[in-house]
Design a protein around this motif. Structure first.
Motif, short mmCIF file in Angstrom:
data_model
loop_
_atom_site.label_atom_id
_atom_site.label_comp_id
_atom_site.label_asym_id
_atom_site.label_seq_id
_atom_site.Cartn_x
_atom_site.Cartn_y
_atom_site.Cartn_z
N GLU A 1 8.98 -20.03 -62.20
CA GLU A 1 9.11 -21.54 -62.53
C GLU A 1 8.39 -21.99 -61.98
N CYS A 2 7.72 -22.75 -62.31
CA CYS A 2 6.60 -23.89 -61.30
C CYS A 2 7.43 -24.62 -61.14
N ARG A 3 6.75 -26.25 -60.34
CA ARG A 3 7.11 -27.25 -61.11
C ARG A 3 6.78 -27.34 -62.11
N CYS A 4 6.38 -27.84 -62.63
CA CYS A 4 5.14 -28.59 -63.52
C CYS A 4 6.11 -27.80 -64.79
N GLY A 5 7.36 -27.23 -64.72
CA GLY A 5 8.13 -26.79 -66.28
C GLY A 5 8.39 -25.36 -66.35
N GLN A 6 6.91 -24.70 -66.39
CA GLN A 6 6.36 -23.82 -66.78
C GLN A 6 6.94 -22.18 -66.07
N ARG A 7 5.92 -20.97 -66.26
CA ARG A 7 6.26 -19.89 -65.49
C ARG A 7 5.40 -19.19 -65.43
N GLY A 8 5.26 -18.51 -64.15
CA GLY A 8 3.48 -17.93 -63.27
C GLY A 8 2.32 -18.96 -63.46
N CYS A 9 2.96 -20.05 -63.40
CA CYS A 9 1.28 -20.88 -62.90
C CYS A 9 0.30 -20.31 -61.84
N TRP A 10 -0.99 -20.25 -61.93
CA TRP A 10 -1.77 -20.18 -61.02
C TRP A 10 -1.42 -20.23 -59.54
N ASP A 11 -0.96 -21.79 -59.63
CA ASP A 11 -0.40 -21.94 -58.66
C ASP A 11 -0.36 -21.96 -57.61
N LEU A 12 0.96 -20.73 -58.46
CA LEU A 12 1.95 -20.07 -57.71
C LEU A 12 1.37 -18.55 -57.65
N TYR A 13 0.17 -18.63 -57.06
CA TYR A 13 0.05 -16.91 -57.25
C TYR A 13 -1.76 -17.25 -55.88
N ALA A 14 -2.05 -19.04 -55.93
CA ALA A 14 -3.62 -18.37 -55.16
C ALA A 14 -3.53 -19.74 -54.47
N SER A 15 -2.33 -20.68 -54.82
CA SER A 15 -2.92 -21.48 -53.33
C SER A 15 -2.35 -21.19 -51.67
N ASP A 16 -1.90 -22.25 -50.63
CA ASP A 16 -1.99 -22.08 -49.37
C ASP A 16 -0.54 -21.24 -49.89
N LYS A 17 0.16 -22.07 -50.41
CA LYS A 17 1.68 -22.12 -50.74
C LYS A 17 1.92 -21.09 -50.63
N ALA A 18 1.02 -20.98 -52.18
CA ALA A 18 2.02 -18.96 -51.98
C ALA A 18 1.39 -18.27 -50.86
N THR A 19 -0.20 -18.12 -50.41
CA THR A 19 0.07 -17.35 -49.38
C THR A 19 0.54 -17.24 -48.11
N LEU A 20 1.13 -18.24 -47.72
CA LEU A 20 1.93 -18.47 -47.05
C LEU A 20 3.11 -17.81 -47.19
N LYS A 21 3.88 -17.92 -47.98
CA LYS A 21 5.17 -16.95 -48.35
C LYS A 21 5.34 -15.83 -48.90
N ARG A 22 3.76 -15.20 -49.37
CA ARG A 22 3.35 -13.89 -49.58
C ARG A 22 3.39 -13.28 -47.69
#
Ligand code: ZN
Length: 410
Positions: free
Chosen positions: A269-290
């Protein structure tokens, strides 16, 4: 025989805000075209300007006369003579002291205030820790701007302040709406800064500012690009879209949030209310989490992208894999945007571009696999032309854009 129009006009006139092509408008457009030619090619003679612009010599002479009188341009080395005694053409230049442009690049951690001259040379640059209280912080920035105006009083005019902000911006109301990285909400940035500086203020979101900087000041190969996609990879993921030389802002001024296009309906779930947004996979936050997941219990815990990039540069396997996976997702999202927007160039900005050699082949491979139009394969994908703070360059460009852009007529 079919009679074809000889021009390529495509815009429907805006009857709610008519700007008919009267004499004043034509004069303004020609004046700005000349200033752009000068900015691009200076020093340049009147004859060369005539050749490039297609305007006749008398018109060039009239406009340059006005620009000289207005101190916008200067004649270079006037009074010289050629060996045979004739007068050589006098080259013209922009007068760098004509305008002092202020740019403020606000980021979650650090804010940079810069003053540049009319030739885009930065003459002053100060950085501050960004304050949590927007009103107090902007008053402090306003005070600093007032100080710089006094210190650099050789500028003839300060036409305004451009402000780049890390989140949703409504540049009609002049408000910074919200951000995931900064605790500011509904801040009347324009009103606050105008009140404290008495100068016009223009604001925009940092991805769009960066896109503007690329189209105006990007590398030489972009000089004739009219359509550009900028992907800002930061804590979040946002884009700036330039269409036919101008920023696309949309109906509510919030265009560019492509980070919230879902690419996996079963994703988190994304902060915008949807699921699986591009942001969740390709942002710096996503890279750090990965990286944290790949690293497991071994290695260092990293929360800052700059540190992760240092690990990649040092050959760390988990960090490299985390960045490679992000590159794949960047490629997937960019492919969709190329299919939809058909830009002439895609520019990527952010810390991750420091390891361009690692990410570029993966992004290109992803896009090649999924592009609809065969010709799209040739679309260049490049790192930002500005290694340091494209959004600061963008903030300054907001003001320059107000001085040098040409209006939509009609
Ligand atoms: Zn989202």
């Amino acid at each position: 025989m079919v009679s074809r129009p000889r021009h390529s006009f495509t815009r429907k006139p805006n009857l709610a805000d008519v700007k008919a092509a009267g004499h004043d408008m034509l004069r303004l457009v020609n004046r700005r075209i000349l200033l752009n030619i000068l900015s691009d090619r200076q020093p340049i003679s009147r004859a060369e300007i005539a050749k490039i612009s297609g305007l006749n010599k008398a018109t060039i002479s009239t406009i340059t006369g006005e620009l000289l009188k207005d101190s916008c341009i200067v004649e270079e080395g006037s009074g010289r003579t050629t060996p045979i005694g004739g007068k050589p053409p006098t080259p013209l230049r922009l007068n760098s002291k004509r305008f002092g442009l202020f740019g403020v690049d606000i980021r979650a951690d650090e804010t940079i205030l810069a003053l540049s001259d009319f030739n885009n040379r930065i003459v002053a640059r100060v950085s501050y820790e960004t304050g949590a209280d927007a009103t107090v912080f902007l008053q402090k920035i306003g005070k600093e701007i007032r100080k710089l105006r006094v210190k650099y009083d050789s500028f003839i005019e300060f036409p305004g302040i451009g402000v780049s902000l890390p989140g949703l911006v409504d540049n009609h109301s002049g408000k910074f709406l919200l951000s995931v990285v900064l605790p500011w909400r509904d801040v009347p940035v324009v009103q606050l800064l105008e009140k404290s500086t008495d100068l016009p203020v223009i604001i925009d979101n940092s991805a769009r500012c960066s896109a503007l900087a690329e189209i105006w000041h990007g590398k030489a190969q972009y000089a004739h690009v009219r359509n550009l996609l900028y992907v800002a990879v930061s804590t979040g993921l946002a884009c700036g879209v330039v269409i036919d030389g101008g920023l696309y802002r949309g109906g509510n001024n919030t265009a560019g949030q492509f980070g919230h296009i879902p690419i996996d309906l079963n994703g988190n779930e994304c902060r915008c209310g949807q699921r699986g947004c591009w942001d969740l996979y390709a942002s710096d936050k996503a890279t750090l989490k990965r990286y944290g997941e790949l690293r497991g219990t071994s290695g260092k815990r990293i929360t800052v992208m700059r540190k992760l990039i240092e690990l990649v540069e040092g050959g760390d396997a988990a960090a490299t894999e985390a960045v490679r996976e992000t590159a794949r997702y960047l490629g997937i999202g960019i492919t969709g945007l190329i299919n939809g927007l058909d830009p002439e160039v895609v520019v990527i900005g952010g810390e991750i571009t420091k390891v361009w050699g690692v990410i570029e082949p993966i992004i290109v491979e992803e896009t090649k696999r999924n592009l609809l139009a065969p010709r799209s394969n040739g679309i260049p994908i490049r790192p930002s032309a500005f290694e340091v703070r494209p959004s600061l360059k963008g903030a300054l460009t907001l003001v320059q854009n107000s001085l040098l852009s040409v209006p939509h007529m009609g």
